[in-house]
Design a protein around this motif. Structure first.
Motif, mmCIF file in Angstrom:
data_model
loop_
_atom_site.group_PDB
_atom_site.id
_atom_site.type_symbol
_atom_site.label_atom_id
_atom_site.label_comp_id
_atom_site.label_asym_id
_atom_site.label_seq_id
_atom_site.Cartn_x
_atom_site.Cartn_y
_atom_site.Cartn_z
ATOM 1 N N GLY B 26 17.752 72.987 16.143
ATOM 2 C CA GLY B 26 18.099 71.960 17.119
ATOM 3 C C GLY B 26 19.567 71.566 17.086
ATOM 4 N N SER B 69 7.894 66.789 13.935
ATOM 5 C CA SER B 69 9.176 67.000 14.606
ATOM 6 C C SER B 69 9.484 65.867 15.580
ATOM 7 C CB SER B 69 9.192 68.347 15.340
ATOM 8 O OG SER B 69 8.260 68.322 16.404
ATOM 9 N N ALA B 73 12.953 64.170 16.468
ATOM 10 C CA ALA B 73 13.483 64.180 17.828
ATOM 11 C C ALA B 73 13.495 62.761 18.385
ATOM 12 C CB ALA B 73 12.645 65.090 18.715
ATOM 13 N N ALA B 78 8.989 64.697 23.883
ATOM 14 C CA ALA B 78 9.242 65.923 23.114
ATOM 15 C C ALA B 78 7.935 66.481 22.572
ATOM 16 C CB ALA B 78 10.224 65.645 21.983
ATOM 17 N N SER B 82 6.464 70.140 23.338
ATOM 18 C CA SER B 82 6.171 70.996 22.190
ATOM 19 C C SER B 82 4.710 71.413 22.183
ATOM 20 C CB SER B 82 6.477 70.258 20.880
ATOM 21 O OG SER B 82 7.860 70.151 20.695
#
Lengths: 113, 171
Positions: B26, B69, B73, B78, B82
């Motif tokens: 990222g 994650s 994030a 997100a 994902s």
């Protein structure tokens, strides 16, 4: 390369080339730049439709920025802000990093509606 | 893979590995000016887990990574993207895994990458409610083929390397 590997390499290669080709020829208008003042949309510019570079001035409640539009890119050439960060950033041509003039609350970004 | 504890530890290790790879990736700016295109190095771990441990275990690792994650994030959307990409990719790779010989594992990865991008595109279309977004389809297809082949080769190397440490496949 053996037969099956070759088959998949050729198939995927052709598909990738096709996809990239279609996108490059008929892609969406990601080349559109949007100028925001204090979060509100001020003006949009289709960077793909620019033939000759031209400039205009954005008047914000806190000061002014002179924006220059060129084919495929956009930049701030002058501003009456103290640090000139927006001017020093130079031209942008993709959506990776927007131009931000914090004191004037001015944001220029590419690729978002 | 012997024993429950060993399995659990290995899954935790793979989850941590996948999360780390995801976070580091990222930080790398996207190499092409198309939104949503990235290498997807984390999928190396998912596919490796699928080969070495199994579909169910790989799914657990993937879900754990996605939930974790979101903490990094810092946004709920997100998770949505994902999940849309990850779950579809997992399902497609799981379905194809047994159909291809080991030497063609990268083909499975390419199909997984295509499914991942398709899932994200569908989620993006649902969120933005604009059909024009499907114009990204061809670009995302091309990107998925390139990145999928790359991560697929990475997976093949990783699976081979793990065999040296007696961590064999368990399909």
């Amino acid at each position: 390369m053996k037969g099956k590997t070759l088959f998949w390499v050729v198939l995927f290669g052709a598909l990738a080339a096709l996809g990239a080709g279609i996108y490059l020829l008929h892609g969406p208008a990601v080349r559109s730049a949007a100028i925001y003042v204090d979060g509100a949309l001020y003006r949009t510019v289709d960077l793909g439709a620019v033939a000759e570079p031209y400039s205009f001035t954005v008047e914000t409640p806190d000061g002014w920025n002179t924006v220059q539009v060129s084919p495929g890119s956009i930049r701030v050439t002058d501003a009456d802000c103290p640090h000139q960060d927006c001017v020093k950033q130079g031209a942008i041509s993709d959506g990776a990093i927007p131009i931000v003039c914090l004191p004037h609350r001015l944001v220029i970004r590419i690729g978002e509606p | 893979m012997r024993g429950k504890t060993q399995k659990l530890v290995f899954m935790a290790l793979l989850t941590a590995l996948e999360l780390t790879v995801w976070v580091i990736e990222g930080q790398i700016p996207a190499p092409v000016p198309v939104p949503g295109v990235k290498l997807g190095l984390a999928s190396v771990v998912t596919l490796t887990a699928m080969v070495v441990m199994g579909r169910k275990e790989a799914g657990c690792i993937l879900l754990a990574r996605i939930v974790l994650s979101a903490l990094f994030a810092g946004s709920f959307s997100a998770i949505l993207f994902s999940l849309a990409g990850g779950v579809l990719s997992w399902a497609v790779m799981g379905a194809l895994l047994g159909l291809f010989p080991e030497k063609l594992l990268w083909v499975v990865s390419v199909f997984g990458a295509i499914a991942h991008n398709a899932g994200q595109l569908l989620a993006a279309a649902a969120v933005t409610r604009t059909a024009a977004i499907f114009w990204y389809g061809p670009a995302l297809l091309a990107a998925a083929i390139v990145t999928g082949a790359f991560t697929g080769l990475g997976t093949m190397y990783l699976v081979r390397a793990l065999e040296k440490y007696q961590i064999g496949r368990n399909r």
